[in-house]
Motif scaffolding. Structure first.
Motif, PDB file in Angstrom:
ATOM      1  N   LEU A  13     -10.334  -4.712  -3.031  1.00 45.73           N
ATOM      2  CA  LEU A  13     -11.610  -4.828  -1.240  1.00 45.73           C
ATOM      3  C   LEU A  13     -12.577  -5.405  -1.445  1.00 45.73           C
ATOM      4  O   LEU A  13     -12.987  -6.445  -0.431  1.00 45.73           O
ATOM      5  CB  LEU A  13     -11.558  -3.783  -0.975  1.00 45.73           C
ATOM      6  N   ALA A  56      -9.897   1.730   3.578  1.00 41.81           N
ATOM      7  CA  ALA A  56      -8.738   0.972   3.108  1.00 41.81           C
ATOM      8  C   ALA A  56      -7.333   1.074   3.727  1.00 41.81           C
ATOM      9  O   ALA A  56      -6.513   0.824   3.933  1.00 41.81           O
ATOM     10  CB  ALA A  56      -8.218   0.992   1.023  1.00 41.81           C
ATOM     11  N   MET A 114      -2.496   1.766  -4.252  1.00 42.09           N
ATOM     12  CA  MET A 114      -3.492   1.638  -3.744  1.00 42.09           C
ATOM     13  C   MET A 114      -4.875   2.065  -4.522  1.00 42.09           C
ATOM     14  O   MET A 114      -6.002   1.095  -3.816  1.00 42.09           O
ATOM     15  CB  MET A 114      -3.203   3.422  -2.771  1.00 42.09           C
ATOM     16  N   ALA A 161       0.596  -1.195   0.181  1.00 43.66           N
ATOM     17  CA  ALA A 161      -0.051  -0.423   0.027  1.00 43.66           C
ATOM     18  C   ALA A 161       0.699   1.064   0.305  1.00 43.66           C
ATOM     19  O   ALA A 161       0.399   1.848  -0.745  1.00 43.66           O
ATOM     20  CB  ALA A 161      -0.433  -0.285   1.234  1.00 43.66           C
ATOM     21  N   VAL A 169     -14.580   4.424   0.906  1.00 42.26           N
ATOM     22  CA  VAL A 169     -13.061   2.840   0.688  1.00 42.26           C
ATOM     23  C   VAL A 169     -12.461   2.883   0.296  1.00 42.26           C
ATOM     24  O   VAL A 169     -11.544   2.136   1.156  1.00 42.26           O
ATOM     25  CB  VAL A 169     -14.343   2.689  -0.849  1.00 42.26           C
ATOM     26  N   HIS A 170     -11.974   4.724   0.623  1.00 41.33           N
ATOM     27  CA  HIS A 170     -10.732   5.108   0.301  1.00 41.33           C
ATOM     28  C   HIS A 170     -10.367   4.803   1.714  1.00 41.33           C
ATOM     29  O   HIS A 170      -8.901   4.483   2.384  1.00 41.33           O
ATOM     30  CB  HIS A 170     -10.457   5.786  -0.565  1.00 41.33           C
ATOM     31  N   LEU A 201      -5.181  -1.978  -4.255  1.00 39.67           N
ATOM     32  CA  LEU A 201      -5.993  -2.492  -3.343  1.00 39.67           C
ATOM     33  C   LEU A 201      -7.829  -2.411  -3.097  1.00 39.67           C
ATOM     34  O   LEU A 201      -8.100  -2.829  -2.537  1.00 39.67           O
ATOM     35  CB  LEU A 201      -5.624  -1.722  -1.634  1.00 39.67           C
ATOM     36  N   LEU A 202      -7.922  -0.894  -3.041  1.00 42.45           N
ATOM     37  CA  LEU A 202      -8.929  -0.540  -3.541  1.00 42.45           C
ATOM     38  C   LEU A 202     -10.208  -1.691  -4.399  1.00 42.45           C
ATOM     39  O   LEU A 202     -11.375  -1.404  -4.476  1.00 42.45           O
ATOM     40  CB  LEU A 202      -9.219   1.039  -4.119  1.00 42.45           C
TER      41      LEU A 202
END
Length: 158
Positions: free
Chosen positions: A79, A98, A72, A65, A94-95, A75-76
């Motif tokens: 998720l 994370a 990122m 990350a 959501v951000h 990762l988003l």
């Protein structure tokens, strides 16, 4: 855990050698208690292995990350596969989830206690549940003009 990996706590007390021998067949044994929360029995070596795996995964996720800007976004992107309920969260949330998840996992790993991560996941899931229900969201986000006065200190309430 499967049924064959579960026993009543009384079996551990009354037949301790036979019950403990079952740990050779399975890494964990679920102990059902009549008057309390069930327990999980494992060896110290297995518990240490589990912690090592969780710690390694946490460090890898945190390092990923922090790396390149695209990390990122990746990762988003993943998720919703790990936590399908994030689909109900607004994009900024959501951000925020994370970032908070990675930071909390790193902090929890540093002290060897994952309770804060579990609490974080439950709190964000409840937030998603609120966003998933338009009536509930409206009721909870509406401005309430009523002032009910000062709130008493809860420590003084018996």
């Amino acid at each position: 855990m499967t049924a064959e990996n579960a026993v009543n706590f009384s079996e551990l007390v009354n037949k301790n050698k036979q019950t403990l021998a079952r740990l050779k067949e399975s890494p964990r044994l679920l102990l059902h208690r009549r008057d309390g929360e069930d327990l999980v029995l494992t060896t110290a070596a297995r518990a240490e292995q589990d912690q090592t795996v969780v710690s390694a995964a946490t460090r890898m996720l945190a390092a990923m990350a922090r790396r390149e800007p695209g990390s990122m976004e990746l990762l988003l992107d993943i998720l919703p596969d790990a936590f399908p309920w994030v689909r109900f969260l607004p994009e900024p949330d959501v951000h925020a989830f994370a970032v908070e998840l990675v930071d909390t996992m790193r902090a929890a790993d540093s002290i060897g206690n994952s309770a804060s991560v579990a609490q974080l996941l439950v709190a964000w899931q409840h937030t998603a549940e609120i966003h998933s229900d338009p009536e509930l969201f409206e009721a909870l986000s509406r401005d309430h003009d009523a002032d009910y006065g000062p709130v008493p200190d809860p420590r003084g309430v018996a």
